[in-house]
Design an enzyme around this catalytic site. Structure first.
Site, PDB file in Angstrom:
ATOM      1  N   HIS A 240       0.870  -1.186   0.000  1.00  0.00           N
ATOM      2  CA  HIS A 240       0.000   0.000   0.000  1.00  0.00           C
ATOM      3  C   HIS A 240       0.900   1.226   0.000  1.00  0.00           C
ATOM      4  CE1 HIS A 240      -3.757  -2.207   0.707  1.00  0.00           C
ATOM      5  NE2 HIS A 240      -3.007  -3.023   1.421  1.00  0.00           N
TER       6      HIS A 240
ATOM      7  N   ASP B 222       1.953  -6.954   2.422  1.00  0.00           N
ATOM      8  CA  ASP B 222       0.791  -6.169   2.862  1.00  0.00           C
ATOM      9  C   ASP B 222       1.256  -4.943   3.653  1.00  0.00           C
ATOM     10  OD1 ASP B 222      -1.747  -5.258   3.196  1.00  0.00           O
ATOM     11  OD2 ASP B 222      -2.450  -6.925   4.432  1.00  0.00           O
TER      12      ASP B 222
ATOM     13  N   HIS C 247       0.576   3.607   8.427  1.00  0.00           N
ATOM     14  CA  HIS C 247      -0.369   4.500   9.110  1.00  0.00           C
ATOM     15  C   HIS C 247       0.427   5.445   9.987  1.00  0.00           C
ATOM     16  CE1 HIS C 247      -4.025   2.598   7.795  1.00  0.00           C
ATOM     17  NE2 HIS C 247      -3.557   1.421   8.132  1.00  0.00           N
TER      18      HIS C 247
END
Lengths: 179, 432, 304
Positions: free
Chosen positions: B62, B305, B309
């Site tokens: 991501h 993955d 954050h």
């Protein structure tokens, strides 16, 4: 260094009791309250002696002053909370407060506050086995077993059979973190 | 400009080669592989006692750009990749806007070209806006360069839509990558449902939420004959289903993340939000099954993955904190620690699952060391261990569950398209 | 023995010695509560803040009174979780209150682990006053105290906890405390409200109330909330009552001297008929009184 042995302690307590009997006409209202832990043991003994000399019953209570200490935030260890057990009303009684060694006066100050939270005695008198001086508060005992001159970096300890297995008063060098 | 990697132990799973060799890189290409290569003027990397592997390929990253550049950017994400030995990363389409149209795909390619240090291959969405209602323009996405389709973060709940997606993707020979989670069953769950969710009073996500979803998707893959790739497998039951599906020759591949191998649900017990991932950390038994699956080849690849954050998002109550942890910079070392050191996989088998296997799933010519192929390589010192430190992450976010861990195997150089994109010499990094 | 902790977050991590120290200390404070002047100067000069992000009456009052009985200053901060969500984070709110020179935070929150978050980031004492379905350690401790007071001991007792175990922080704290001190614990409720693998916490699971009550010394009834109907945990409250409430007939399965407890507030007529809540076996009000003594003990042990 030993400054009192078993016989001397007994003798001193006996003469203190006689003095109490002589000075207190109103013995019916007398109760004793000993400060945990060794004061509590002395209080029990004093009650017994007075009962023997005079007959009748002198109620005995124990008082833990931990919650009233003024140094809780300053000492590094956490004191053990012992029970306060005064199973009789102290209102309008004459309370004989008993402790082993009178030093800075802070313990007695705490004990007075604690007693006054429990009731409103007519009178509180203070009995100590040893007065070693170095007061930090204006507090004096009414009955003193023995005055001992000490230096502030010494420790005066009463040892009793119930806790220590011995009966003596000793002076040790080196300070203890206690009021 | 040419680079000569001298006397490293070359480990190439694609050719099953494992030998001390020199590698000469010219322009972007591996020019020559052999003993005692001489090349005047080439920059020499002394790889004695080191391992030279194909640059790692991550099918599940991501990058957060566009939309959440406070969490990660294409630049910081590719820097992190390079530090972890990755030279090709596939970025998931749950960006804002999502990768559901060619404009976003082109934007990512352009940004990666301009600011990235490794190859970035976008994955397009299955459904328009990732809403799970109608198909995205898969053909136009494919034309603009996506390497697969996924609504990652959500399962395509509508079975008919999933069937159509699988069928339609067939003409592009690209996989449908499925995030398998029945949302009705996982509901407001934040960790694995089991003893620890009971103890902690946190809502649980049962293993069945994944297994039910896998079962349906496998059925649809059988029905359509299309290529299905299961993302981040986490359960014993899931391994079992895929094992059976492969026996039936269903065209399915699947991945596992390093964190699902290294941590079980007990790790949640202090409410550290860096243990909050989706799918959740499972039990020791699941980990055993995943390892068996890797050994038997039921699980084809390892993918990170990588989900950055911010600190603000992680310094929250466990239930409020978003799912996901970063993984690019710790993946290889965790694989060595959890799989190679205990003897579950040989080093070469492990590297296959990080290089040639993912390359084959999306049909790219990467993940191998061969004369004439793209010069994507990493040089690793297996004898070195290192401590994971928050301040040393290249990723913009620091939400790793492995801070403080000591891990084996250190990437010393990463070379992408013939250029050194990571070396331990930090000064060097400032130059590009 | 010393109490070396900065925070009280759960019972799970407490040792048997620590639990006993808290209970013994509470006994001294229980005596204080019987005096005409129910206040001691112990925490004079200390400031304690109640941070309640979930509605609560009795726990908040109990902590407030405990702090005051120890002569600490107490400030109250209440907020519904949603309004905090709009602006400040929990951590930020707590940091701001800490900046007012507060020595301890008492935290009630609807989400598990919220007090742990604060304990991790803040240097002051954090006391968990209930975090979601996780734990409610002072309630667990006061339950232990109340049982010990009535039964003289915990070890060897049989205790039934009946109701919505899944959503109950009290159940979890009670289970840890009781099993650590050697009681046998049974939990009972509809299977939808019994969390998975709870047997591993050392309890027995039964679905039949009579079976749960058989031979028990103590029964702890839990509150059932209306909203469990809408989320399909139970069909209706009425049906729940039929199966899981306590009544005179079911009491016969208990030991003759068994006691009934409830963490409150009681849904009278739902899990417990008024007659039993006020009956001779009920020690519900003792629990409330003992709660003050236990919370005083916790504050004393953490803050001196």
């Amino acid at each position: 260094m030993k400054i009192m042995d078993k016989q001397e302690i007994e003798k001193v307590l006996f003469s203190l009791c006689k003095k109490i009997l002589k000075e207190n006409e109103d013995l019916d209202s007398l109760v004793t309250v000993g400060i945990q832990r060794r004061g509590a043991i002395l209080a029990r003994r004093i009650s017994k002696i007075i009962q023997k000399l005079k007959g009748g019953k002198i109620p005995v209570g124990t008082l833990d002053i931990t919650l009233y200490r003024d140094d809780l935030s300053r000492i590094s260890y956490q004191p053990i909370l012992r029970s306060t057990d005064i199973p009789f009303p102290i209102d309008d009684r004459c309370v004989l407060l008993v402790d082993d060694v009178l030093y800075t006066g802070r313990t007695v100050r705490a004990a007075l506050d604690a007693l006054l939270d429990i009731g409103r005695p007519r009178k509180i008198k203070l009995l100590v086995l040893i007065d070693r001086g170095h007061r930090e508060l204006p507090i004096q005992a009414d009955y003193v077993g023995r005055k001992v001159s000490t230096s502030p970096d010494q420790m005066v300890e009463l040892r009793v059979a119930e806790i220590d297995g011995e009966e003596e008063v000793i002076i040790l060098d080196g300070q203890k973190d206690e009021i | 400009m040419s680079i000569l990697i001298k006397r490293g132990m070359v480990v190439d799973p694609a050719s099953h080669r494992e030998d001390v060799l020199d590698i000469l890189i010219e322009d972007k290409i591996i020019k020559k592989i052999g003993k005692d290569i001489k090349s005047y003027g080439a920059e020499v990397i002394d790889a004695r006692e080191k391992i030279v592997i194909p640059g790692l390929v991550d099918l599940h990253t991501h990058l957060r750009e566009p939309g959440r550049e406070d969490e990660e950017t294409i630049r910081t994400g590719t820097l992190a990749a390079a530090k972890g030995g990755f030279t090709t990363i596939c970025c998931m389409p749950n960006t804002n806007p999502p990768i559901d149209n060619p404009t976003v795909v082109k934007y990512i390619y352009r940004e990666a070209e301009k600011n990235g240090v490794v190859e970035v291959l976008p994955v397009g969405t299955i459904s328009y806006r990732r809403e799970g209602k109608k198909l995205s323009e898969m053909g136009r996405l494919k034309e603009s360069g996506v390497v697969g389709f996924s609504d990652d973060g959500s399962w395509v709940v509508d079975s008919n839509l999933m069937r159509r997606a699988l069928e339609y993707a067939k003409m592009f020979n690209l996989p449908i990558i499925s995030h398998c989670e029945d949302p009705y069953l996982s509901k407001d769950g934040v960790m694995n449902e089991g003893y620890w969710s009971t103890v902690l009073g946190l809502p649980g996500i049962p293993a069945e939420a994944e297994e039910i979803a896998i079962f349906r998707d496998l059925s649809l893959a059988r029905l359509t004959g299309s290529k299905l790739h299961i993302a981040h497998l986490s359960t014993r039951g899931g391994v079992e289903l895929i094992r059976k599906a492969k026996q039936e020759n269903i065209k399915v591949s699947c991945e596992v993340t390093p964190h699902h191998l290294a941590l079980c649900d007990e790790a949640v017990k202090n409410f550290d939000t860096n243990t909050k991932v989706n799918p959740p950390l499972r039990t020791g038994k699941d980990i055993e099954a995943l390892k068996d699956g890797l050994r038997e080849g039921v699980i084809d690849i390892i993918a990170t993955d990588h989900a950055p954050h911010t600190q603000e998002e992680k310094e929250l109550e466990y239930s409020r904190s978003p799912f996901g942890i970063i993984g690019l910079e710790t993946a290889l070392s965790l694989v060595i620690k959890e799989l190679v050191e205990p003897g579950i996989l040989s080093f070469m088998e492990a590297i296959a699952k990080l290089t040639i296997n993912p390359s084959r799933i999306i049909g790219i010519d990467r993940g191998k060391i061969r004369e004439g192929s793209m010069a994507n390589l990493a040089v690793v010192d297996l004898s070195r261990s290192w401590q994971v430190k928050e301040e040393e992450f290249f990723s913009l976010s620091k939400n790793s569950a492995f801070i403080g861990w000591t891990l084996p195997g250190k990437v010393e150089f990463t070379i992408c398209k013939g250029k050194i994109v990571y070396s331990e010499d930090l000064e060097f990094l400032h130059e590009f | 023995m010393k109490f070396e902790r900065k925070d009280l977050l759960d019972i799970q991590s407490l040792s048997v010695d620590e639990i006993n120290l808290i209970l013994d200390t509470a006994k001294s404070f229980r005596q204080v509560l019987e005096r005409p002047i129910k206040k001691v100067p112990t925490l004079r000069g200390k400031t304690i803040a109640n941070l309640f992000f979930e509605p609560s009456t009795r726990t908040k009052l109990s902590f407030e009174l405990s702090a005051k009985r120890l002569s600490a200053d107490l400030l109250n901060f209440s907020s519904s979780t949603s309004s905090v969500l709009k602006g400040e984070t929990l951590l930020d709110t707590a940091k701001n209150i800490m900046a007012m020179k507060v020595d301890a935070l008492i935290v009630r929150h609807s989400l598990p682990g919220a007090p742990h978050l604060l304990a991790t980031y803040l240097p002051i004492s954090i006391i968990n006053a209930g975090d979601g379905a996780h734990e409610h350690p002072t309630q667990g401790l006061l339950d232990l105290y109340s049982i010990r007071e009535k039964k003289g001991k915990i070890e060897g007792l049989s205790v039934a906890i009946i109701g919505d175990i899944t959503h109950s922080r009290v159940a979890r704290s009670d289970i840890w405390g009781l099993t650590k001190l050697g009681a046998k614990v049974r939990v009972c409720g509809p299977p939808t409200l019994i969390p998975v693998e709870i047997e591993k916490m050392g309890v027995e699971v039964v679905y039949n109330v009579e079976e749960a009550l058989a031979g028990c010394d103590v029964v702890i009834m839990l509150r059932i909330q209306q909203e469990r109907q809408s989320a399909s945990f139970i069909p209706t409250i009425l049906e729940y009552r039929e199966f899981f409430s306590l009544d005179e007939r079911k009491l016969k399965f208990l030991k003759p001297d068994a006691i009934i407890m409830h963490p409150g507030p009681v849904n009278r007529g739902v899990e417990l008929p008024a007659k039993l809540a006020d009956g001779r076996r009920s020690i519900i009000l003792n629990q409330v009184t003992n709660g003050i003594a236990v919370r005083m003990a916790v504050l004393y042990l953490l803050l001196t």
